[in-house]
Design a protein around this motif. Structure first.
Motif, PDB file in Angstrom:
ATOM      1  N   UNK A 200       0.837  -1.204   0.000  1.00  0.00           N
ATOM      2  CA  UNK A 200       0.000   0.000   0.000  1.00  0.00           C
ATOM      3  C   UNK A 200       0.869   1.250   0.000  1.00  0.00           C
ATOM      4  N   UNK A 201       1.943   1.214   0.773  1.00  0.00           N
ATOM      5  CA  UNK A 201       2.776   2.402   0.974  1.00  0.00           C
ATOM      6  C   UNK A 201       3.422   2.886  -0.313  1.00  0.00           C
ATOM      7  N   UNK A 202       3.799   1.950  -1.213  1.00  0.00           N
ATOM      8  CA  UNK A 202       4.464   2.410  -2.439  1.00  0.00           C
ATOM      9  C   UNK A 202       3.487   3.171  -3.329  1.00  0.00           C
ATOM     10  N   UNK A 203       2.244   2.694  -3.449  1.00  0.00           N
ATOM     11  CA  UNK A 203       1.258   3.431  -4.243  1.00  0.00           C
ATOM     12  C   UNK A 203       0.888   4.742  -3.568  1.00  0.00           C
ATOM     13  N   UNK A 204       0.754   4.709  -2.255  1.00  0.00           N
ATOM     14  CA  UNK A 204       0.441   5.922  -1.498  1.00  0.00           C
ATOM     15  C   UNK A 204       1.563   6.949  -1.656  1.00  0.00           C
ATOM     16  N   UNK A 205       2.811   6.465  -1.689  1.00  0.00           N
ATOM     17  CA  UNK A 205       3.961   7.360  -1.855  1.00  0.00           C
ATOM     18  C   UNK A 205       4.018   7.934  -3.260  1.00  0.00           C
ATOM     19  N   UNK A 206       3.684   7.114  -4.268  1.00  0.00           N
ATOM     20  CA  UNK A 206       3.716   7.601  -5.646  1.00  0.00           C
ATOM     21  C   UNK A 206       2.605   8.623  -5.876  1.00  0.00           C
ATOM     22  N   UNK A 207       1.406   8.355  -5.359  1.00  0.00           N
ATOM     23  CA  UNK A 207       0.331   9.348  -5.455  1.00  0.00           C
ATOM     24  C   UNK A 207       0.781  10.628  -4.763  1.00  0.00           C
ATOM     25  N   UNK A 208       1.280  10.514  -3.561  1.00  0.00           N
ATOM     26  CA  UNK A 208       1.944  11.588  -2.812  1.00  0.00           C
ATOM     27  C   UNK A 208       1.128  12.876  -2.699  1.00  0.00           C
ATOM     28  N   UNK A 209       0.401  12.996  -1.617  1.00  0.00           N
ATOM     29  CA  UNK A 209      -0.353  14.223  -1.344  1.00  0.00           C
ATOM     30  C   UNK A 209       0.573  15.375  -0.943  1.00  0.00           C
ATOM     31  N   UNK A 210       1.859  15.096  -0.825  1.00  0.00           N
ATOM     32  CA  UNK A 210       2.834  16.170  -0.595  1.00  0.00           C
ATOM     33  C   UNK A 210       3.504  16.595  -1.900  1.00  0.00           C
ATOM     34  N   UNK A 211       3.145  15.936  -2.998  1.00  0.00           N
ATOM     35  CA  UNK A 211       3.712  16.286  -4.305  1.00  0.00           C
ATOM     36  C   UNK A 211       2.661  16.966  -5.174  1.00  0.00           C
ATOM     37  N   UNK A 212       1.751  16.205  -5.752  1.00  0.00           N
ATOM     38  CA  UNK A 212       0.767  16.742  -6.687  1.00  0.00           C
ATOM     39  C   UNK A 212       0.009  17.970  -6.213  1.00  0.00           C
ATOM     40  N   UNK A 213      -0.593  17.967  -5.008  1.00  0.00           N
ATOM     41  CA  UNK A 213      -1.340  19.143  -4.556  1.00  0.00           C
ATOM     42  C   UNK A 213      -0.489  20.402  -4.462  1.00  0.00           C
ATOM     43  N   UNK A 214       0.814  20.247  -4.256  1.00  0.00           N
ATOM     44  CA  UNK A 214       1.694  21.412  -4.193  1.00  0.00           C
ATOM     45  C   UNK A 214       2.223  21.786  -5.572  1.00  0.00           C
ATOM     46  N   UNK A 215       2.674  20.792  -6.331  1.00  0.00           N
ATOM     47  CA  UNK A 215       3.328  21.104  -7.602  1.00  0.00           C
ATOM     48  C   UNK A 215       2.344  21.464  -8.703  1.00  0.00           C
ATOM     49  N   UNK A 216       1.094  20.986  -8.612  1.00  0.00           N
ATOM     50  CA  UNK A 216       0.106  21.252  -9.666  1.00  0.00           C
ATOM     51  C   UNK A 216      -1.053  22.116  -9.191  1.00  0.00           C
ATOM     52  N   UNK A 217      -0.903  22.735  -8.036  1.00  0.00           N
ATOM     53  CA  UNK A 217      -1.963  23.594  -7.492  1.00  0.00           C
ATOM     54  C   UNK A 217      -2.331  24.700  -8.475  1.00  0.00           C
ATOM     55  N   UNK A 218      -1.329  25.265  -9.116  1.00  0.00           N
ATOM     56  CA  UNK A 218      -1.574  26.389 -10.024  1.00  0.00           C
ATOM     57  C   UNK A 218      -2.411  25.976 -11.231  1.00  0.00           C
ATOM     58  N   UNK A 219      -2.312  24.714 -11.650  1.00  0.00           N
ATOM     59  CA  UNK A 219      -3.087  24.264 -12.806  1.00  0.00           C
ATOM     60  C   UNK A 219      -4.586  24.398 -12.533  1.00  0.00           C
ATOM     61  N   UNK A 220      -5.014  24.065 -11.322  1.00  0.00           N
ATOM     62  CA  UNK A 220      -6.426  24.194 -10.971  1.00  0.00           C
ATOM     63  C   UNK A 220      -6.783  25.638 -10.616  1.00  0.00           C
ATOM     64  N   UNK A 221      -5.867  26.356  -9.983  1.00  0.00           N
ATOM     65  CA  UNK A 221      -6.136  27.744  -9.603  1.00  0.00           C
ATOM     66  C   UNK A 221      -6.343  28.610 -10.849  1.00  0.00           C
ATOM     67  N   UNK A 222      -5.492  28.459 -11.839  1.00  0.00           N
ATOM     68  CA  UNK A 222      -5.578  29.269 -13.053  1.00  0.00           C
ATOM     69  C   UNK A 222      -6.706  28.812 -13.972  1.00  0.00           C
ATOM     70  N   UNK A 223      -7.048  27.535 -13.908  1.00  0.00           N
ATOM     71  CA  UNK A 223      -8.068  26.975 -14.794  1.00  0.00           C
ATOM     72  C   UNK A 223      -9.264  26.474 -13.976  1.00  0.00           C
ATOM     73  N   UNK A 224     -10.018  27.405 -13.453  1.00  0.00           N
ATOM     74  CA  UNK A 224     -11.190  27.034 -12.664  1.00  0.00           C
ATOM     75  C   UNK A 224     -11.248  27.722 -11.340  1.00  0.00           C
ATOM     76  N   UNK A 225     -10.090  27.879 -10.675  1.00  0.00           N
ATOM     77  CA  UNK A 225     -10.051  28.566  -9.404  1.00  0.00           C
ATOM     78  C   UNK A 225     -10.469  27.694  -8.232  1.00  0.00           C
ATOM     79  N   UNK A 226     -10.845  28.299  -7.114  1.00  0.00           N
ATOM     80  CA  UNK A 226     -11.236  27.551  -5.914  1.00  0.00           C
ATOM     81  C   UNK A 226     -12.325  26.519  -6.164  1.00  0.00           C
ATOM     82  N   UNK A 227     -13.261  26.827  -7.055  1.00  0.00           N
ATOM     83  CA  UNK A 227     -14.326  25.875  -7.368  1.00  0.00           C
ATOM     84  C   UNK A 227     -13.761  24.556  -7.875  1.00  0.00           C
TER      85      UNK A 227
END
Length: 536
Positions: free
Chosen positions: A34-61
């Motif tokens: 479980x840990x390897x998939x959980x680590x690859x998904x990584x809630x400390x990676x994607x939400x930080x590194x790709x936050x701007x993609x959602x902020x600029x294209x849609x915003x808080x919604x």
């Protein structure tokens, strides 16, 4: 020589029934799987590194409402994959599933989409970790003195790429050194992510002097893509889906580590769906905390809508550095796990003769680690990221978005193919101990239709400057994901038609039906000759 195993061991016996000898060392627990998939998904990676993609294209919604909605659809994909992982617990994972359910051609294309996607995941995660490391070093006043006489923006891109190569090399060394070490670090990584997110959320709740209200977080729309507001719902908002789709990907790692996991027929499927569920839940809490803290909109927008811009505008410098440090270490763990998953896939695909030079890449070292497959993955990850050395007019690496798109398209298309094939077979499918029952009838179509929509969306231009034949078009802004994925499809398709359809017959047995060894995967410099293919 091959690794010795107890002939009464149910995992080794099941693997033998699937046609493979126990060459990889089986020492991973269910939690480590479980840990390897959980680590690859990584809630400390994607939400930080790709936050701007959602902020600029849609915003808080897009962040507050879009994340859980998209996550629910991803979980359906995960449930469908979990059923397949239970039936076929092999390192080949989805490539093996497609071959078994549809034949060699389906397995061929699935394997190549999966391999390209995995390499792109390695590239995107480690490049993002390098970007965060570079930013963190700058906050601590550590500057790389070499700029080669370039502008500050170009020097930053150069330094980031250099750090990317260093981080990737470290991940390769760790994966080559010991499978046990990788399993241990992934276990540590799981707890780092859980505790790290809890600490960050605690800081974002208590440290800022004020927060946004619920109306802003759950209803406010933003369109900073450059496209007209009339395109918000059908074009701009879907582009923001890259945040959850890129974050929650790579959970097929639990399948790729099946041959190294105890009780794999139940542990691997649980690793797949649980990693998605807990990542989606924890990631949503983290993203809500970030969005509530985004009160200085001018500063956030000026910073490109990035998570770092939110942190630096809401927190003190000391706390900003602290949060980014937690995230960067999490990203390092994530990249290490990505290399593990990608190298196992490359090893398994090579073991079955599908990769050029397969005899070389399918060799194991004395510790039963796929050393050469690790080197192959790391090298290709560097090559696919070379365009990141060139930024746009603001010094932003548009190539990062392209690489993330390649990873999502490649991975999810590979996920969808065996799901479609399983649905096509219907009730004749032989389930493992973890099964969907009759729910497959609606879950499978939802999964592969959703993937088809996303594959189209993430091939689209992210900015008007990337639209061909439009005024202001710039090659530096082009989303080259369709070029890479389309080029890959054309290349492997031509290869299949010209020669592979006559030489490639799908998974090759390394043991006979009687359970004796048919051939040996190379270890410690040995060869990996293939002597027979399973009938289809």
């Amino acid at each position: 020589m091959t690794a010795q195993h107890d002939p009464l061991d149910p995992d080794a016996r099941r693997l033998s029934e699937l046609g493979y000898s126990q060459d990889l060392k089986r020492g991973w627990s269910g939690f480590q799987n479980f840990a390897i998939s959980f680590s690859i998904i990584s809630v400390l990676a994607g939400p930080f590194t790709s936050f701007s993609q959602a902020w600029l294209n849609g915003g808080p919604l897009m962040i507050s409402i879009g994340w859980p909605l998209v996550s629910a659809l991803i979980l359906i994909v995960g449930f469908c994959m979990a059923e397949l992982a239970s039936s076929y617990p092999t390192a080949g994972g989805i490539y093996y599933w497609a071959s078994k359910l549809g034949g060699p051609a389906w397995g061929w294309f699935t394997g190549w989409f999966n391999l390209v996607g995995l390499i792109a995941v390695v590239a995107s995660v480690d490049y993002a970790a390098a970007a965060f490391s570079n930013a963190l070093l700058g906050m601590y006043g550590v500057q790389v003195p070499v700029d080669f006489g370039t502008s500050h923006a170009q020097a930053t891109l150069n330094h980031t790429f250099g750090l990317f190569v260093v981080i990737l090399a470290l991940h390769a060394i760790i994966n080559i050194t010991s499978s046990h070490l990788v399993a241990l670090l992934n276990q540590i990584s799981a707890w780092w992510h859980i505790i790290g997110v809890a600490v960050i959320v605690f800081v974002l709740v208590l440290a800022p002097t004020r927060h946004q209200d619920f109306g802003f977080v759950f209803l406010h729309r933003l369109n900073m893509s450059g496209f007209g507001d009339g395109m918000y719902w059908y074009y701009v908002l879907p582009l923001g889906m890259l945040l959850p789709m890129y974050t929650i990907v790579g959970y097929d790692a639990s399948a790729h580590i099946s041959e190294e996991t105890h009780n794999a027929a139940t542990a691997a499927p649980k690793g797949v769906w649980r990693s998605i569920f807990y990542s989606a839940l924890i990631g949503w809490i983290l993203l809500l905390a970030l969005t509530f803290a985004a009160t200085d909109l001018k500063a956030v927008d000026a910073g490109g809508g990035t998570a770092i811009a939110v942190l630096s505008s809401a927190l003190s410098l000391g706390l900003t550095k602290f949060v980014i440090l937690i995230s960067t270490i999490g990203q390092f763990f994530c990249g290490m796990a990505c290399v593990t998953s990608a190298s196992r896939m490359a090893f398994a695909f090579s073991r079955d003769g599908a990769v050029p030079g397969h005899r070389h890449w399918s060799k194991l070292n004395a510790k039963s680690a796929p050393t050469r497959a690790v080197v192959l993955v790391a090298t290709l990850a560097v090559l696919i990221t070379l365009p990141a050395l060139k930024g746009n007019g603001t010094g932003t690496s548009v190539a990062f978005l392209a690489v993330t798109s390649i990873s999502v398209i490649g991975m999810y298309v590979a996920y969808a193919i065996p799901i479609f094939l399983r649905w096509r077979i219907g009730d004749a499918y032989e389930s493992g101990p973890w099964t969907l029952g009759r729910k497959y009838r609606w879950m499978n179509p939802v999964a592969f239709v959703w993937v088809g929509i996303c594959a189209v969306v993430f091939c689209l231009p992210f900015t008007p400057a990337a639209v061909p034949f439009r005024r202001g078009f710039s090659w530096e802004s082009v989303n080259y994901a369709p070029l890479v994925t389309g080029g890959t499809l054309f290349a492997v398709g031509a290869w299949w038609l010209i020669s592979a359809r006559r030489t490639f017959s799908g998974p090759i047995r390394t043991v006979t039906a009687a359970g004796t060894e048919a051939h040996s995967v190379g270890t410690a410099g040995g060869t990996a000759d293939t002597v027979g293919a399973e009938e289809h």
